[in-house]
Design a protein around this motif. Structure first.
Motif, short mmCIF file in Angstrom:
data_model
loop_
_atom_site.label_atom_id
_atom_site.label_comp_id
_atom_site.label_asym_id
_atom_site.label_seq_id
_atom_site.Cartn_x
_atom_site.Cartn_y
_atom_site.Cartn_z
N SER A 407 0.79 -1.26 0.00
CA SER A 407 0.12 -0.08 -0.01
C SER A 407 0.88 1.21 -0.09
O SER A 407 0.47 2.39 -0.64
N ILE A 408 2.00 1.30 0.63
CA ILE A 408 2.89 2.63 0.66
C ILE A 408 3.39 2.61 -0.76
O ILE A 408 3.51 3.91 -1.20
N MET A 409 3.67 1.56 -1.70
CA MET A 409 4.16 1.74 -2.86
C MET A 409 2.89 2.24 -3.89
O MET A 409 3.18 3.21 -4.63
N ARG A 410 1.85 1.55 -3.76
CA ARG A 410 0.44 2.15 -4.75
C ARG A 410 0.07 3.41 -4.37
O ARG A 410 -0.20 4.12 -5.35
N GLU A 411 0.07 3.79 -2.91
CA GLU A 411 -0.24 5.04 -2.61
C GLU A 411 0.69 6.26 -2.72
O GLU A 411 0.62 7.35 -2.53
N LYS A 412 2.08 5.73 -2.83
CA LYS A 412 3.12 6.60 -2.85
C LYS A 412 3.34 7.59 -1.77
O LYS A 412 3.81 8.53 -1.73
N THR A 413 2.79 6.85 -0.40
CA THR A 413 3.13 7.60 0.76
C THR A 413 4.43 7.78 1.01
O THR A 413 4.80 8.74 1.83
N TYR A 414 5.43 6.98 0.59
CA TYR A 414 6.89 7.36 0.87
C TYR A 414 7.35 8.45 0.55
O TYR A 414 8.13 9.06 0.90
N GLN A 415 6.65 8.99 -0.52
CA GLN A 415 7.08 10.50 -1.19
C GLN A 415 7.06 11.58 -0.38
O GLN A 415 7.66 12.69 -0.73
N GLN A 416 6.13 11.56 0.75
CA GLN A 416 6.25 12.71 1.93
C GLN A 416 7.49 12.71 2.70
O GLN A 416 7.71 13.64 3.32
N PHE A 417 8.62 11.60 2.61
CA PHE A 417 9.67 11.52 3.39
C PHE A 417 10.91 11.97 2.61
O PHE A 417 10.75 11.71 1.10
N SER A 418 12.09 12.24 3.24
CA SER A 418 13.25 12.65 2.44
C SER A 418 14.02 11.34 2.16
O SER A 418 13.77 10.41 3.10
N ASN A 419 14.79 11.03 1.06
CA ASN A 419 15.42 9.80 0.88
C ASN A 419 16.64 9.84 1.55
O ASN A 419 17.75 9.42 0.73
N LYS A 420 16.80 10.00 2.73
CA LYS A 420 18.07 10.32 3.53
C LYS A 420 17.96 9.31 4.65
O LYS A 420 17.15 9.29 5.36
N ARG A 421 19.12 8.88 5.19
CA ARG A 421 19.15 7.87 6.39
C ARG A 421 19.15 8.93 7.65
O ARG A 421 19.51 9.94 7.61
N ASN A 422 18.81 8.28 8.52
CA ASN A 422 18.87 8.79 9.96
C ASN A 422 20.30 8.63 10.74
O ASN A 422 20.98 7.87 10.05
N VAL A 423 20.34 9.02 11.92
CA VAL A 423 21.89 8.86 12.29
C VAL A 423 21.96 7.45 12.69
O VAL A 423 23.08 6.80 12.46
N ILE A 424 21.02 6.47 13.17
CA ILE A 424 21.17 5.25 13.42
C ILE A 424 20.28 4.75 12.34
O ILE A 424 19.18 4.98 12.24
N ALA A 425 21.08 3.87 11.63
CA ALA A 425 20.31 3.11 10.26
C ALA A 425 20.81 1.66 10.12
O ALA A 425 21.91 1.73 9.99
#
Ligand SMILES: *Cc1c(COP(=O)(O)O)cnc(C)c1O
Length: 425
Positions: A407-425
């Motif tokens: 559903s994240i892929m179909r509704e593209k909800t991931y696009q509201q976030f930046s494509n960068k890692r957090n300090v701990i990843a």
């Protein structure tokens, strides 16, 4: 496959799962799907209980907790070594709980890496965990050897997995010691340890293993395979808690060898308190301990191992393979069209306990997953590791993880976030 059919399938698998009963022993959050037990395993009630027991012992016994407590601190590392030995196919005398992966690796190298004549090099791989490489580099430098010329890192042909043939090819008569992971931390590839150990010994090299991603997930036969030494942590699949004390294995053939880094806890226990300035090392793997054990970082492991030994490592491996097989099938059926690539080896004999997905948007897909209650593990730049854990994950969890990802892929909800890692990843 329709949604109702699939969830029915998942529920049937759970109903038939002989390890399902252990799930209730862990602190799981409702509406959360924890897929990161290969980075930090979850707390169980038994682990909590044995930690609290040690606190109680301190409360009631003070200094006498070392010998009088419910779990006497003076023998805790030895007792835990015995409890762990089943998981790695070792004798209790070969197994010790102490240190961390990195400090134990330093201890093993200080003890076993003795460059002499033309045998002066260390062989590792190019995909291994950075801390292991830093330790190898600094140990070479302590011997006055340049890592540039004396650390061989076997390359990967595809950037994800290794070929045993390439590793064996790289072992020549200048190699004194080999360090390899049992399971690669990113792709989850399981190496053929028995074969690699034979090849190492054929060339007169010692071989040590980093079991970070296999201990508690996969059975081992370290003694029978003649592995020289191994190190591991306990906070991943062994569920001992953040910073939990790690462990080491030294093959019986080498017991009695003086510890490269000695301390009073390297002593034979009967004479430790003689306070002599001449060390009499333990005749067991206990000789490679250094100082006072970190009791409160060790005590939860008693309860955690109790569950694991009750469940049985063979059963744990069987369920783990079945969970990751189910996950791989669901990803293949549902997510390949969204740009996911499965990059762990898929054969049962070649994969560890997690599934490795690659996607260009991996960093922000992981953030979207977290928002939906799925706890994944991101490794830069494009890897999502998903680890369903035999002792506490259900088939239903796996099913929902894939549904949420879909559903994240179909509704593209991931696009509201930046494509960068957090300090701990
Ligand atoms: C987790 C992990 C480590 C961490 O080492 P510590 O000394 O416990 O911090 C090292 N090597 C590998 C392969 C790991 O997966």
């Amino acid at each position: 496959m329709s949604l109702s059919q699939s969830i029915t399938n998942a529920k049937q698998f759970d109903d038939k799962d002989p390890l399902a009963k252990f799930r209730n022993e862990f602190y799981l959050k409702t509406n959360t799907f924890y897929m990161d037990g290969n980075s930090l395993g979850l707390l169980s009630k038994r682990a909590e209980f044995t930690l609290l027991q040690s606190l109680e012992d301190w409360k009631h016994h003070g200094i006498d907790g070392w010998t009088e407590g419910q779990q006497p601190w003076f023998y805790m590392a030895e007792n835990l070594g015995e409890m762990t030995s089943h998981l790695i196919g070792a004798h209790p005398s070969e197994t010790m709980i102490t240190g961390s992966i990195t400090t134990n690796l330093h201890q093993m190298l200080a003890t076993f890496f003795k460059p002499s004549g033309h045998k002066t090099k260390i062989l590792a791989d190019s995909l291994t965990f950075p801390s292991d490489i830093y330790a190898l580099q600094s140990q070479l430098e302590l011997h006055g050897l340049s890592p540039e010329t004396h650390l061989i890192q076997v390359p990967s042909q595809n950037g994800r997995t290794l070929l045993e043939d390439d590793i064996i090819e790289a072992i020549d008569e200048t190699v004194a010691l080999i360090l390899l992971p049992s399971v690669l931390y990113r792709s989850g590839q399981l190496l053929d340890i028995e074969r690699l150990t034979k090849a190492a010994h054929d060339h007169g090299a010692m071989i040590g293993l980093d079991l970070a991603h296999s201990i508690g997930a996969i059975p081992h036969s370290l003694h029978e395979w003649n592995v020289d030494f191994a190190v591991w942590c306990t906070y991943k699949y062994l569920n001992s808690g953040p910073g939990g004390v790690g462990g080491l294995f030294v093959h019986e053939n080498h017991l009695g060898r003086r510890p490269g880094l000695a301390g009073w806890f390297s002593s034979k226990k009967e004479v430790q308190f003689d306070m002599s300035h001449t060390l009499t090392p333990a005749e067991t793997a206990g000789a490679y301990q250094i100082g006072t054990p970190h009791i409160f970082s060790m005590a939860p492991l008693i309860g955690a191992l109790d569950i694991m030994n009750e469940a049985g490592i063979e059963n744990i491996r069987k369920k783990s393979l079945s969970l990751t097989r189910y996950l791989i099938n669901l990803v293949e059926e549902n997510l390949l069209e969204d740009g996911f690539v499965i990059t762990n080896p898929t054969e049962d004999t070649r994969r560890g306990g997690h599934v490795c997905l690659e996607h260009d948007e991996a960093a922000r897909i992981c953030k979207a997953l977290k928002q939906e209650g799925v706890i994944p593990d991101f490794r830069a730049p494009n890897v999502i590791r998903l680890a369903p854990i035999a002792l506490y994950s259900s088939y239903e969890d796996v099913y929902y993880v894939v549904e949420i990802l879909k559903s994240i892929m179909r509704e593209k909800t991931y696009q509201q976030f930046s494509n960068k890692r957090n300090v701990i990843a």
